[in-house]
Design a protein around this motif. Structure first.
Motif, PDB file in Angstrom:
ATOM      1  N   SER A 114       0.846  -1.190   0.000  1.00 18.59           N
ATOM      2  CA  SER A 114       0.000   0.000   0.000  1.00 18.59           C
ATOM      3  C   SER A 114       0.883   1.241   0.000  1.00 18.59           C
ATOM      4  N   LEU A 115       0.920   1.907  -1.152  1.00 20.35           N
ATOM      5  CA  LEU A 115       1.757   3.098  -1.303  1.00 20.35           C
ATOM      6  C   LEU A 115       1.109   4.317  -0.660  1.00 20.35           C
ATOM      7  N   ASP A 116       1.920   5.286  -0.316  1.00 21.11           N
ATOM      8  CA  ASP A 116       1.401   6.570   0.165  1.00 21.11           C
ATOM      9  C   ASP A 116       0.956   7.375  -1.052  1.00 21.11           C
ATOM     10  N   PHE A 117      -0.349   7.672  -1.119  1.00 22.32           N
ATOM     11  CA  PHE A 117      -0.921   8.323  -2.290  1.00 22.32           C
ATOM     12  C   PHE A 117      -0.610   9.823  -2.344  1.00 22.32           C
ATOM     13  N   THR A 118      -0.074  10.368  -1.267  1.00 22.23           N
ATOM     14  CA  THR A 118       0.111  11.818  -1.165  1.00 22.23           C
ATOM     15  C   THR A 118       0.853  12.408  -2.361  1.00 22.23           C
ATOM     16  N   ASP A 119       1.918  11.749  -2.779  1.00 25.89           N
ATOM     17  CA  ASP A 119       2.750  12.292  -3.860  1.00 25.89           C
ATOM     18  C   ASP A 119       2.369  11.738  -5.231  1.00 25.89           C
ATOM     19  N   LEU A 120       1.222  11.037  -5.312  1.00 26.34           N
ATOM     20  CA  LEU A 120       0.809  10.421  -6.576  1.00 26.34           C
ATOM     21  C   LEU A 120      -0.551  10.932  -7.043  1.00 26.34           C
ATOM     22  N   VAL A 121      -1.033  11.998  -6.435  1.00 18.09           N
ATOM     23  CA  VAL A 121      -2.370  12.515  -6.727  1.00 18.09           C
ATOM     24  C   VAL A 121      -2.306  13.588  -7.803  1.00 18.09           C
ATOM     25  N   ARG A 122      -3.214  13.480  -8.785  1.00 15.91           N
ATOM     26  CA  ARG A 122      -3.388  14.501  -9.832  1.00 15.91           C
ATOM     27  C   ARG A 122      -2.060  14.937 -10.457  1.00 15.91           C
ATOM     28  N   LEU A 123      -1.340  13.985 -10.942  1.00 17.88           N
ATOM     29  CA  LEU A 123      -0.060  14.275 -11.572  1.00 17.88           C
ATOM     30  C   LEU A 123      -0.282  14.944 -12.922  1.00 17.88           C
ATOM     31  N   SER A 124       0.614  15.846 -13.290  1.00 14.82           N
ATOM     32  CA  SER A 124       0.430  16.560 -14.554  1.00 14.82           C
ATOM     33  C   SER A 124       1.723  16.718 -15.353  1.00 14.82           C
ATOM     34  N   THR A 125       2.841  16.945 -14.696  1.00 13.47           N
ATOM     35  CA  THR A 125       4.071  17.212 -15.432  1.00 13.47           C
ATOM     36  C   THR A 125       4.806  15.899 -15.753  1.00 13.47           C
ATOM     37  N   PRO A 126       5.654  15.909 -16.782  1.00 10.69           N
ATOM     38  CA  PRO A 126       6.458  14.709 -17.084  1.00 10.69           C
ATOM     39  C   PRO A 126       7.317  14.275 -15.896  1.00 10.69           C
ATOM     40  N   GLU A 127       7.830  15.235 -15.154  1.00 11.03           N
ATOM     41  CA  GLU A 127       8.663  14.899 -13.990  1.00 11.03           C
ATOM     42  C   GLU A 127       7.847  14.150 -12.943  1.00 11.03           C
ATOM     43  N   GLN A 128       6.615  14.590 -12.709  1.00  8.79           N
ATOM     44  CA  GLN A 128       5.754  13.915 -11.736  1.00  8.79           C
ATOM     45  C   GLN A 128       5.426  12.493 -12.175  1.00  8.79           C
ATOM     46  N   TRP A 129       5.150  12.324 -13.461  1.00  7.68           N
ATOM     47  CA  TRP A 129       4.835  10.988 -13.965  1.00  7.68           C
ATOM     48  C   TRP A 129       6.072  10.091 -13.957  1.00  7.68           C
ATOM     49  N   ASN A 130       7.234  10.644 -14.212  1.00  2.46           N
ATOM     50  CA  ASN A 130       8.460   9.850 -14.111  1.00  2.46           C
ATOM     51  C   ASN A 130       8.678   9.376 -12.681  1.00  2.46           C
ATOM     52  N   HIS A 131       8.387  10.254 -11.731  1.00  4.98           N
ATOM     53  CA  HIS A 131       8.497   9.866 -10.319  1.00  4.98           C
ATOM     54  C   HIS A 131       7.515   8.739 -10.004  1.00  4.98           C
ATOM     55  N   ALA A 132       6.268   8.857 -10.492  1.00  3.95           N
ATOM     56  CA  ALA A 132       5.268   7.818 -10.252  1.00  3.95           C
ATOM     57  C   ALA A 132       5.720   6.489 -10.853  1.00  3.95           C
ATOM     58  N   ALA A 133       6.285   6.552 -12.051  1.00  2.89           N
ATOM     59  CA  ALA A 133       6.770   5.330 -12.696  1.00  2.89           C
ATOM     60  C   ALA A 133       7.858   4.671 -11.852  1.00  2.89           C
ATOM     61  N   ASP A 134       8.739   5.470 -11.302  1.00  2.29           N
ATOM     62  CA  ASP A 134       9.811   4.932 -10.457  1.00  2.29           C
ATOM     63  C   ASP A 134       9.238   4.289  -9.193  1.00  2.29           C
ATOM     64  N   VAL A 135       8.263   4.957  -8.582  1.00  5.13           N
ATOM     65  CA  VAL A 135       7.655   4.443  -7.345  1.00  5.13           C
ATOM     66  C   VAL A 135       6.956   3.111  -7.609  1.00  5.13           C
ATOM     67  N   LEU A 136       6.160   3.038  -8.667  1.00  5.16           N
ATOM     68  CA  LEU A 136       5.415   1.811  -8.964  1.00  5.16           C
ATOM     69  C   LEU A 136       6.338   0.692  -9.446  1.00  5.16           C
ATOM     70  N   THR A 137       7.369   1.050 -10.190  1.00  2.00           N
ATOM     71  CA  THR A 137       8.332   0.043 -10.640  1.00  2.00           C
ATOM     72  C   THR A 137       9.034  -0.598  -9.454  1.00  2.00           C
ATOM     73  N   ALA A 138       9.469   0.219  -8.517  1.00  2.00           N
ATOM     74  CA  ALA A 138      10.135  -0.315  -7.322  1.00  2.00           C
ATOM     75  C   ALA A 138       9.189  -1.205  -6.526  1.00  2.00           C
ATOM     76  N   SER A 139       7.931  -0.805  -6.458  1.00  2.00           N
ATOM     77  CA  SER A 139       6.933  -1.605  -5.747  1.00  2.00           C
ATOM     78  C   SER A 139       6.747  -2.961  -6.422  1.00  2.00           C
ATOM     79  N   ALA A 140       6.614  -2.951  -7.752  1.00  2.00           N
ATOM     80  CA  ALA A 140       6.442  -4.203  -8.486  1.00  2.00           C
ATOM     81  C   ALA A 140       7.636  -5.126  -8.283  1.00  2.00           C
TER      82      ALA A 140
END
Length: 230
Positions: free
Chosen positions: A42-68
């Motif tokens: 269960s990830l902390d959703f705080t930093d994954l809400v309403r992402l808009s910029t490429p940098e934010q989505w790259n961060h989300a990809a890194d977070v989910l990849t590490a989780s997987a």
């Protein structure tokens, strides 16, 4: 039964729904005392809400990849991403592990194709409704999607983030979606796809003017098929 990994926390309401769907289906198909073998991060959703910029989505990809990767290392034989919007980073996540990552739009699309649905409307968060990453997967299964109505997109997004993801289901939201679905039928939709895991809180999937394809429930069905070796 095979062990499944679930990337959750996006939101906690969604994770609860996945857990309940999967376990009820496992019990229905095996025994009343059975529980699904699950690994849930269960990830902390705080930093994954309403992402808009490429940098934010790259961060989300890194977070989910590490989780997987952690779930795979812990013994998961397949993985679910428990959020429609986060399938935007599906390719990076799936490419980082050796086990299958079951794509929610693929299993929804296959079911709609099997049922002969040709035209549908998609309801979800803003990025699910207007971007291509989810829509193109449904289209690949022969489903034509109605174009999003931008006024509806903004209101749906507000309800999802300000109400449903906080565990609140209101009568006002129920009325909004009933009107929306009626309008979608008028515009030619044969069915509705729920592209947000929390929408079943305010949309009755069994009592509507159109067939409702609840992505969360269908994703959970695919997960149980995997768990049971089907």
């Amino acid at each position: 039964m095979l062990k499944l990994g679930l990337i959750g926390g996006m939101s906690w309401v969604s994770t609860r729904t996945y857990y309940e769907h999967i376990n009820r289906l496992v019990q229905a198909k095996t025994s009343k005392l059975a529980s699904a073998p699950l690994l849930i991060e269960s990830l902390d959703f705080t930093d994954l809400v309403r992402l808009s910029t490429p940098e934010q989505w790259n961060h989300a990809a890194d977070v989910l990849t590490a989780s997987a990767q952690r779930l795979e290392q812990a013994g998961a034989t397949a993985i679910l991403i428990g959020a429609n919007s986060m399938h935007k980073v599906y390719d990076k996540v799936a490419g980082a592990v050796q086990v299958p990552v079951i794509h929610i739009a693929d299993v929804v699309g296959r079911k709609m194709q099997a049922n002969g649905v040709k035209t549908a409307a998609l309801i979800g968060s803003r990025n699910v409704m207007i971007e291509s990453f989810y829509r193109k997967r449904l289209i690949e299964h022969g489903v034509t999607l109605l174009p999003p109505v931008m006024d509806s997109v903004e209101e749906v997004d507000r309800i999802i983030y300000e109400e449903l993801m906080q565990g609140r289901a209101t009568r006002s939201a129920e009325r909004t979606f009933k009107t929306m679905i009626t309008n979608m039928e008028r515009d030619g939709a044969q069915a509705i796809v729920l592209g947000c895991t929390e929408l079943d809180m305010v949309i009755d999937v069994d009592a509507n003017v159109l067939p409702i394809y609840d992505g969360t429930a269908i994703h959970a069905e695919a997960a149980v098929d995997w768990i049971l070796g089907g």
